[in-house]
Design a protein around this motif. Structure first.
Motif, short mmCIF file in Angstrom:
data_model
loop_
_atom_site.label_atom_id
_atom_site.label_comp_id
_atom_site.label_asym_id
_atom_site.label_seq_id
_atom_site.Cartn_x
_atom_site.Cartn_y
_atom_site.Cartn_z
N ASP A 215 0.86 -1.06 0.01
CA ASP A 215 -0.08 0.06 0.02
C ASP A 215 0.92 1.28 -0.05
O ASP A 215 0.52 2.14 -0.66
N ILE A 216 2.00 1.22 0.80
CA ILE A 216 2.69 2.41 0.75
C ILE A 216 3.27 2.76 -0.51
O ILE A 216 3.67 3.84 -1.03
N GLN A 217 3.81 1.34 -1.06
CA GLN A 217 4.56 1.45 -2.51
C GLN A 217 3.48 2.11 -3.41
O GLN A 217 3.67 3.08 -4.30
N MET A 218 2.37 1.42 -3.40
CA MET A 218 1.32 2.03 -4.41
C MET A 218 0.88 3.73 -4.22
O MET A 218 0.79 4.30 -5.19
N ILE A 219 1.04 4.04 -2.75
CA ILE A 219 0.76 5.39 -2.69
C ILE A 219 1.81 6.52 -3.31
O ILE A 219 1.53 7.36 -3.88
N PHE A 220 3.13 5.91 -3.26
CA PHE A 220 4.06 6.92 -3.29
C PHE A 220 4.97 6.57 -4.89
O PHE A 220 5.69 7.46 -5.23
N GLY B 29 10.15 12.21 -12.01
CA GLY B 29 11.29 11.70 -12.64
C GLY B 29 12.40 10.99 -11.62
O GLY B 29 13.40 10.86 -11.81
N LEU B 30 11.64 10.61 -10.56
CA LEU B 30 12.35 10.03 -9.36
C LEU B 30 12.27 8.38 -9.29
O LEU B 30 11.07 8.10 -9.82
N GLN B 31 13.18 7.86 -8.95
CA GLN B 31 13.16 6.28 -8.52
C GLN B 31 12.68 6.08 -7.27
O GLN B 31 12.80 6.62 -6.41
N PHE B 32 11.67 4.88 -7.26
CA PHE B 32 11.10 4.85 -5.80
C PHE B 32 11.19 3.22 -5.51
O PHE B 32 10.94 2.74 -6.33
N ILE B 33 12.33 3.17 -4.58
CA ILE B 33 12.65 1.77 -4.54
C ILE B 33 12.18 1.25 -3.00
O ILE B 33 12.51 1.78 -1.96
N LEU B 34 11.68 0.24 -3.00
CA LEU B 34 11.08 -0.77 -1.61
C LEU B 34 11.71 -1.86 -1.56
O LEU B 34 11.65 -2.71 -2.34
N HIS C 103 -2.63 8.63 -12.79
CA HIS C 103 -2.30 9.44 -11.86
C HIS C 103 -3.18 9.13 -10.50
O HIS C 103 -2.57 9.03 -9.38
N SER C 104 -4.64 8.84 -10.54
CA SER C 104 -5.31 8.49 -9.77
C SER C 104 -5.00 7.21 -8.90
O SER C 104 -5.07 7.07 -7.95
N LYS C 105 -4.68 6.05 -10.08
CA LYS C 105 -4.39 4.86 -9.27
C LYS C 105 -2.98 4.75 -8.45
O LYS C 105 -2.94 4.15 -7.64
N ASN C 106 -2.14 5.99 -8.75
CA ASN C 106 -0.92 5.87 -7.91
C ASN C 106 -1.24 7.19 -6.98
O ASN C 106 -0.17 7.48 -6.17
N TYR C 107 -2.32 7.30 -6.76
CA TYR C 107 -2.55 8.67 -5.61
C TYR C 107 -1.65 9.91 -5.87
O TYR C 107 -1.49 10.48 -4.94
#
Length: 820
Positions: free
Chosen positions: A441-446, A454-459, A799-803
């Motif tokens: 859920d946290i990953q989906m939000i951010f 243009g940023l990488q988001f790594i979990l 955009h909506s699906k990714n909050y």
């Protein structure tokens, strides 16, 4: 008579065979020389007699040959017996002398024989070793040769007492100063008597008591030191025996009380104890005494001036070297000053608690007074969103109202949450959390919010991450949203990495460790110190022109509440790393999936009509709830206080009651109690509605055994779901937007350029939904344009699906600017 022919026969018949050779002719020379001869003869009764024969005159013939001998034989048997006895006695004496010498040398004492002239006749080995000499060197020496003159004279006088009186002297303690050092001995002396019964000296045995004497001296010195210490210190000291009676008081005690030792001994000390404390003192002392336990008690003791002074008494049990209980020793200290400080602190504490209660009451009132009108503001705005006939200007006003209300509500919530944490009133509500779902859920939000910049988001999650944990999920989620949101907000290049692992604590339990690393601008050291201060923003935050300076402070307070903390490292130009540590329990694997619904349209038509009684003293709150419930098909009625609620309950018989808890005339608590007292009221579900955020109010409501709890301002679906769950109602919902859209390829750049082709009314409605974060309505609007504007719908849904509501809002704002 001529015996020539018969002497040999006679001799051979009477002579002892072993002595026959003594009288044979071969020994005739002995007789001629008149030498005495001893021999034994055997009598007819076989007894043996000793004979001593001496030759007399000899008769010789003309040739010079001895023809006859004359002699005398004497029976010396008795004399031989005496001689034999003397020989045996001498052997026995020598043997006894040897044994006595051996015994004396092995006696652990120092043994000596002295004559009347103070000369040593005999000493044993231990005596000699004690003087660093041998027996041979000491025997024959005078006492004066071994000891100093004064000591030798004293020892000689002790000897003379024994010699002159003939009476033993026992347990004489003497200090021997010899070449071998100083020895302390305990001596006993007895008369030395010869065979004639005459006293010829003394016999002494001395036991070496040097170690004991040194111990006694050391003990005396220690006791003296303790005595000095006891009497020169500030502590009041007492000693009690096994009979619970005091046997000693030090000088400071006697000086403090102004009484004598005799007056205090036994139980006399109790006369100085305050009458209100004496019972407590004796009870504490006796209970501790019976259990052999140390004790501590405080009581008032009268001093020499007659004033009662507070005393801290520390009693400790004492034991002998054998381990046997010997009593107690007590140390008392004047704690009057401390008591005065405690009284001052208690008064300050009461004052602080009063102030804190006033603060709590103020915050509770503020919460109620601010959230109540916000409930109306946001609630009516939600209702207005259902109206398709609003003008553009009205919609813009509505957007501003909603945006301001949501911002104010978030600010109030942060302040109240922080206030609860600081006051120690925040309460954890741990639950079983699916940790992997939580991080998804946290990953989906951010994730897409980061990608839109243009940023990488790594979990990254460690292999040892348990599937389920026990923790307060809402507080952990709030911490992560604050920190990850900040990281994305202030990072323009690179990315944000979130890493999670679990480590075992040394004693028990586990820690969930989450690191949030960004490649942002970083912070200088001087700003790190103020990073978690309330209402203090960093230079980056001030430059960004957003935030209140509460997010990080609240996050750390929540982390501490969860049994951990937050730390940070940062380098300017390199980025920052925030590390969160919180305590967790290992949970049980289960299904935590939540049921997410869209906007409720109607109650399912196959169900009966339901009556809802809404009780609230604020007209605007009543209107919001009445309108929402009526729109979907509930029958509604209203009451403005507890008394009116009781009357309408009896008259109207509702299926469920929405009860505000804070009202004039009669509050919701009392109204609920009275309704519950009726038979019908016991069966009627009641949902509490309150604007308070304090856990104490929540606990009070839970104790009333109500069926539900809704905090104002509420979301409309929250209200419908609560009522539906209690009454078993099913609803008809608006359709979900197609999830297929987001999976299809689309030209993002083209869709952004064509965003201006969307109808203005639809854009305004979508922005309104964004401002209040109404996800269901946002998705419904997007679905409604999918047929005519598929590429734009895919962009919006992406955009909506990714909050990523910020990007959505920017796109819609650009559309308005282009049209302008």
């Amino acid at each position: 008579n001529n015996y020539t022919g018969r002497i040999g026969d006679v001799i051979s018949g009477a002579m002892h065979p072993d002595d026959l050779h003594l009288v044979l002719p071969s020994n005739a020379d002995s007789f001629a020389e008149k030498k005495p001869i001893e021999y034994r003869i055997i009598l007819p009764d076989h007894s043996i007699r000793y004979i001593l024969a001496e030759s007399g005159e000899s008769i010789v013939d003309c040739d010079g040959n001895v023809t006859f001998l004359t002699g005398v034989a004497q029976d010396i048997t008795e004399r031989k017996k005496v001689e034999q006895k003397l020989i045996e006695n001498e052997q026995q004496y020598r043997y006894l002398s040897y044994q006595l010498e051996a015994i004396l040398d092995h006696i652990p004492g120092l043994v000596f024989y002295k004559d009347k002239k103070n000369n040593f006749i005999r000493v044993n080995r231990y005596f000699a070793e004690g003087h660093g000499s041998t027996k041979e060197e000491l025997e024959g020496k005078n006492l004066a040769e071994l000891y100093p003159k004064e000591d030798a004279e004293k020892y000689f006088q002790d000897d003379l007492k024994v010699i002159n009186s003939g009476i033993a002297e026992l347990n004489i303690e003497e200090k021997w100063v010899t070449d071998n050092g100083v020895k302390w001995v305990n001596s006993s002396k007895i008369p030395f008597i010869d065979a004639c019964g005459e006293i010829i000296g003394v016999i002494g045995v001395s036991l070496d008591i040097t170690e004991r004497k040194l111990s006694e001296v050391a003990l005396f010195e220690i006791e003296h030191q303790y005595q000095v210490l006891a009497n020169t210190g500030q502590a009041l000291i007492w000693v009690a025996d096994t009979e619970k009676l005091c046997t000693y008081f030090n000088e400071p005690w006697l000086k403090f009380t102004g009484r004598t030792m005799d007056q205090e001994l036994g139980n006399g000390w109790a006369e100085g104890v305050h009458p209100e404390d004496i019972g407590f003192c004796f009870k504490t002392f006796v209970e501790a005494f019976d259990k052999r336990e140390a004790f501590e008690m405080e009581y008032r003791l009268r001093n020499a001036s007659g004033e009662y002074i507070w005393i801290l008494d520390l009693g400790t049990p004492t034991y002998k070297s054998t381990g046997e209980f010997s009593g107690y020793i007590g140390h008392c200290f004047d704690i009057t000053h401390r008591k005065q400080e405690e009284a001052t602190l208690l008064a300050a504490k009461l004052e602080a608690e009063t102030a804190n209660r006033s603060k709590s009451i103020f915050l509770a009132n503020m919460s109620h007074e601010i959230r109540t009108p916000l409930n109306a503001i946001i609630g009516f705005s939600q209702l207005m969103n259902r109206d398709k006939h609003l003008s553009d200007t009205q919609k813009e006003y509505n957007v501003s109202i909603i945006r301001s209300g949501e911002h104010l509500l978030a600010l109030i919530s942060d302040i109240l949450e922080l206030s609860k944490v600081e006051a120690g009133r925040a309460v954890l509500n741990p639950s079983n959390v699916d940790l992997h779902t939580f991080f998804r859920d946290i990953q989906m939000i951010f994730k897409e919010r980061a990608q839109s910049k243009g940023l990488q988001f790594i979990l990254e999650t460690a292999e040892n991450l348990p599937p389920n944990i026990i923790i307060d999920e809402s507080k952990l989620r709030q911490i992560l949203i604050n920190l990850i949101g900040n990281a994305i907000k202030f990072t323009e290049k690179g990315g944000v990495a979130v890493r999670a692992r679990v480590i075992k604590k040394k004693k028990a339990g586990s820690l969930l460790v989450i690191e949030i690393e960004d490649s942002g601008p970083g912070m200088p050291k001087q700003e790190l110190a103020n990073l978690f201060q309330h209402f203090v923003q960093t230079s980056l935050g001030i430059k960004a022109g957003s935030g209140t300076g509460l997010g990080l402070a609240l996050s750390r307070e929540l982390a501490i509440l969860l049994g951990g903390n937050i730390s940070v490292t940062s380098k300017v130009g390199k980025g920052s790393v925030f590390t969160i540590q919180v305590e967790i329990g290992i949970g049980i694997t289960g299904d935590n999936a939540a049921d997410i619904k869209n906007r409720v349209l109607f109650i399912d038509g196959n169900q009966r009509e339901y009556r809802v009684l809404i009780v609230d003293d604020k007209e605007e709150n009543l209107s919001v709830a009445l309108d929402l419930l009526s729109l979907v098909g509930f029958q509604t009625n209203a009451a403005v206080n507890g008394e009116e609620a009781i009357l309408k309950f009896g008259e109207w018989k509702p299926d469920i009651i929405l009860m505000d808890m804070r009202m004039p005339v009669m509050d919701g608590y009392e109204a609920t109690r009275r309704i519950r007292a009726t038979e019908e009221g016991k069966k009627t579900p009641i949902i509490a509605m309150t604007a308070s955020t304090f856990e104490g109010d929540r606990k009070r409501i839970e104790m009333m055994d109500l069926q539900g709890y809704i905090r104002k301002p509420f979301r409309e679906n929250e209200l419908f779901q609560c009522i539906g769950k209690i009454l078993g109602i099913s609803y008809i919902y608006e359709d979900e937007p197609s999830s297929i859209l987001v999976d299809l390829p689309f030209d993002k750049a083209a869709a952004e350029r064509n965003i201006g082709s969307l109808p203005e009314e639809l854009v305004t409605e979508l922005k309104n939904a964004l401002d209040i974060a109404d996800i269901s309505h946002i998705n419904r609007i997007i679905s409604s344009v999918a047929g005519e504007y598929p590429e734009i719908a895919k962009l919006l849904l992406f955009h909506s699906k990714n909050y990523d509501y910020d990007s959505l809002h920017q796109l819609l704002s650009k559309r308005g600017q282009r049209n302008g």
